[in-house]
Design an enzyme around this catalytic site. Structure first.
Site, PDB file in Angstrom:
ATOM      1  CG  ASP A 153      -2.176   0.733   1.029  1.00 10.00           C
ATOM      2  OD1 ASP A 153      -2.129   1.943   0.981  1.00 10.00           O
ATOM      3  OD2 ASP A 153      -3.281   0.124   1.047  1.00 10.00           O
TER       4      ASP A 153
ATOM      5  CG  ASN B  93      -8.326  -4.295  -2.160  1.00  7.62           C
ATOM      6  OD1 ASN B  93      -9.481  -4.518  -2.316  1.00  7.62           O
ATOM      7  ND2 ASN B  93      -7.576  -3.299  -1.555  1.00  7.62           N
TER       8      ASN B  93
ATOM      9  CE1 TYR C  97     -14.172   3.251  -7.960  1.00 16.48           C
ATOM     10  CE2 TYR C  97     -16.416   2.293  -8.514  1.00 16.48           C
ATOM     11  CZ  TYR C  97     -15.512   2.387  -7.547  1.00 16.48           C
ATOM     12  OH  TYR C  97     -15.367   1.452  -6.868  1.00 16.48           O
TER      13      TYR C  97
ATOM     14  CE  LYS D 180     -12.923  -0.231  -8.844  1.00 14.67           C
ATOM     15  NZ  LYS D 180     -11.778  -0.977  -8.261  1.00 14.67           N
TER      16      LYS D 180
HETATM   17  P1  NAD Z   1     -10.422   1.711   0.812  1.00  8.44           P
HETATM   18  O1  NAD Z   1     -10.023   3.356   0.653  1.00  8.44           O
HETATM   19  O2  NAD Z   1     -10.615   1.553   2.596  1.00  8.44           O
HETATM   20  O3  NAD Z   1      -9.034   1.013   0.508  1.00  8.44           O
HETATM   21  C1  NAD Z   1      -8.230   1.197  -0.539  1.00  8.44           C
HETATM   22  C2  NAD Z   1      -6.901   1.083  -0.359  1.00  8.44           C
HETATM   23  O4  NAD Z   1      -6.162   1.428  -1.628  1.00  8.44           O
HETATM   24  C3  NAD Z   1      -6.382   2.071   0.702  1.00  8.44           C
HETATM   25  O5  NAD Z   1      -5.479   1.306   1.749  1.00  8.44           O
HETATM   26  C4  NAD Z   1      -5.429   3.010  -0.139  1.00  8.44           C
HETATM   27  O6  NAD Z   1      -4.214   3.666   0.663  1.00  8.44           O
HETATM   28  C5  NAD Z   1      -5.013   2.136  -1.283  1.00  8.44           C
HETATM   29  N1  NAD Z   1      -4.460   2.788  -2.222  1.00  8.44           N
HETATM   30  C6  NAD Z   1      -5.063   3.831  -3.076  1.00  8.44           C
HETATM   31  N2  NAD Z   1      -4.405   4.469  -4.056  1.00  8.44           N
HETATM   32  C7  NAD Z   1      -3.305   3.735  -4.042  1.00  8.44           C
HETATM   33  C8  NAD Z   1      -2.140   3.556  -4.908  1.00  8.44           C
HETATM   34  N3  NAD Z   1      -1.952   4.261  -5.851  1.00  8.44           N
HETATM   35  N4  NAD Z   1      -1.136   2.566  -4.785  1.00  8.44           N
HETATM   36  C9  NAD Z   1      -1.389   1.784  -3.678  1.00  8.44           C
HETATM   37  N5  NAD Z   1      -2.545   1.648  -2.742  1.00  8.44           N
HETATM   38  C10 NAD Z   1      -3.151   2.645  -3.242  1.00  8.44           C
HETATM   39  O7  NAD Z   1     -11.344   1.293  -0.054  1.00  8.44           O
HETATM   40  P2  NAD Z   1     -12.083  -0.181  -0.010  1.00  8.44           P
HETATM   41  O8  NAD Z   1     -13.558  -0.135   0.125  1.00  8.44           O
HETATM   42  O9  NAD Z   1     -11.538  -1.474   0.772  1.00  8.44           O
HETATM   43  O10 NAD Z   1     -11.888  -0.716  -1.456  1.00  8.44           O
HETATM   44  C11 NAD Z   1     -11.086  -1.820  -1.999  1.00  8.44           C
HETATM   45  C12 NAD Z   1     -11.577  -2.167  -3.516  1.00  8.44           C
HETATM   46  O11 NAD Z   1     -13.011  -2.317  -3.773  1.00  8.44           O
HETATM   47  C13 NAD Z   1     -11.242  -0.831  -4.362  1.00  8.44           C
HETATM   48  O12 NAD Z   1     -10.604  -1.141  -5.579  1.00  8.44           O
HETATM   49  C14 NAD Z   1     -12.699  -0.173  -4.664  1.00  8.44           C
HETATM   50  O13 NAD Z   1     -12.816   0.501  -5.660  1.00  8.44           O
HETATM   51  C15 NAD Z   1     -13.622  -1.743  -4.542  1.00  8.44           C
HETATM   52  N6  NAD Z   1     -14.971  -1.290  -4.149  1.00  8.44           N
HETATM   53  C16 NAD Z   1     -15.141  -0.833  -2.933  1.00  8.44           C
HETATM   54  C17 NAD Z   1     -16.715  -0.606  -2.614  1.00  8.44           C
HETATM   55  C18 NAD Z   1     -17.101   0.456  -1.380  1.00  8.44           C
HETATM   56  O14 NAD Z   1     -18.222   0.604  -1.334  1.00  8.44           O
HETATM   57  N7  NAD Z   1     -16.139   0.691  -0.515  1.00  8.44           N
HETATM   58  C19 NAD Z   1     -17.529  -1.028  -3.583  1.00  8.44           C
HETATM   59  C20 NAD Z   1     -17.233  -1.656  -4.704  1.00  8.44           C
HETATM   60  C21 NAD Z   1     -15.748  -1.624  -4.964  1.00  8.44           C
END
Ligand code: NAD
Length: 252
Positions: free
Chosen positions: A37, A90, A157, A161
């Protein structure tokens, strides 16, 4: 022990679903879990928690938009742990904080992190798996936003995706005979991302929930278990699939 003998690298594992997946993989007996991360302090904390519970984990700084970073993370994982068996792409950012849904800088950010970041991970992760000649599993985090459009988030977005959904299928077609399976996971309404904007607003979430048959938001472990299935040998005949974890949101 569904992750026995497996080394897993998870991007964006300092927070949210990535951190939940890292903890679950460790609980399921992974040989090693590499938490990768930008958020070093939070990532080190996830590793410390896993170790305290008796698991094996390490942290590596990774910016998924930096190809050299990706190569270094994969190389270090293989050098330190002996193999890379499971890669979870992720890391991601939300499109719901943008006011201008056609802002060009936001488009580039969203595509850079959410789509190109996954492409780089696949490029270097799959190369390492192929070189080792062992079986591998790649799990890419897309979203319901990679399947249907939404009116209140930046179009980048959905585009990013959607790209993840199809690069997953293309790579599955290309690497089946290498013994590498590649699948995507599509969460619905989950706890907000760190970068969420209007979709984190309780009133907006309540409105969204009306369209979710199960009538509630998902929990991070409910997505982590879907990722675990695709990572484990239980899914040995599953590749190129999209596993939707959305409480039925996109079914209606
Ligand atoms: P989150 O924001 O809690 O975690 C995302 C993580 O990605 C963070 O730790 C962040 O530091 C890291 N990150 C961001 N940019 C980065 C980079 N350039 N390099 C390395 N790390 C980086 O979000 P989450 O809810 O855990 O989401 C995880 C995945 O699931 C994402 O791909 C998100 O798009 C997808 N998602 C989330 C949701 C939701 O509602 N939370 C719904 C559908 C899909």
């Amino acid at each position: 022990m569904r992750m026995k003998n497996k080394v897993a690298l998870i991007s964006g594992a300092s927070s949210g679903m990535g951190a939940a997946t890292a903890r679950l993989f460790a609980r399921e007996g992974a040989k090693a879990v590499v938490v990768a991360d930008l958020l070093d302090k939070e990532g080190e904390a996830v590793v410390a928690e896993i170790k305290k519970a008796g698991g094996t984990a390490s942290y590596i700084h990774l910016d998924v938009t930096d190809e050299a970073n990706w190569k270094a993370a994969v190389d270090k994982t293989v050098a330190d742990q002996g193999s890379l068996d499971v890669l979870v792409n992720n890391a991601g950012i939300s499109g719901s904080a943008e006011q201008d849904l056609y802002d060009t800088a936001a488009w580039n950010r969203l595509m850079g992190i959410n789509a190109t970041g996954v492409f780089f991970g696949m490029k270097h992760g799959i190369a390492a798996m192929k070189k080792a000649g062992t079986r591998g599993s790649v799990i890419n985090l897309s979203s319901v936003s990679g399947i249907v459009g939404q009116g209140n988030i930046h179009v980048g977005y959905n585009a990013s995706k959607g790209a993840v959904r199809l690069i997953t299928k293309a790579a599955a077609a290309q690497h089946g005979r290498d013994g590498i399976r590649i699948n995507s996971v599509h969460p619905g309404l989950m706890p907000p991302m760190r970068t969420s904007g209007r979709t984190a607003d309780p009133a907006t979430r309540a409105k969204t929930l009306k369209g979710v048959p199960l009538g509630r938001a998902g929990e991070v472990d409910e997505v982590a278990y879907a990722i675990l299935f695709l990572a484990s040998d239980e899914s040995s005949y599953v590749t190129g699939a999209e596993l939707v974890v959305d409480g039925g949101w996109t079914a209606v």
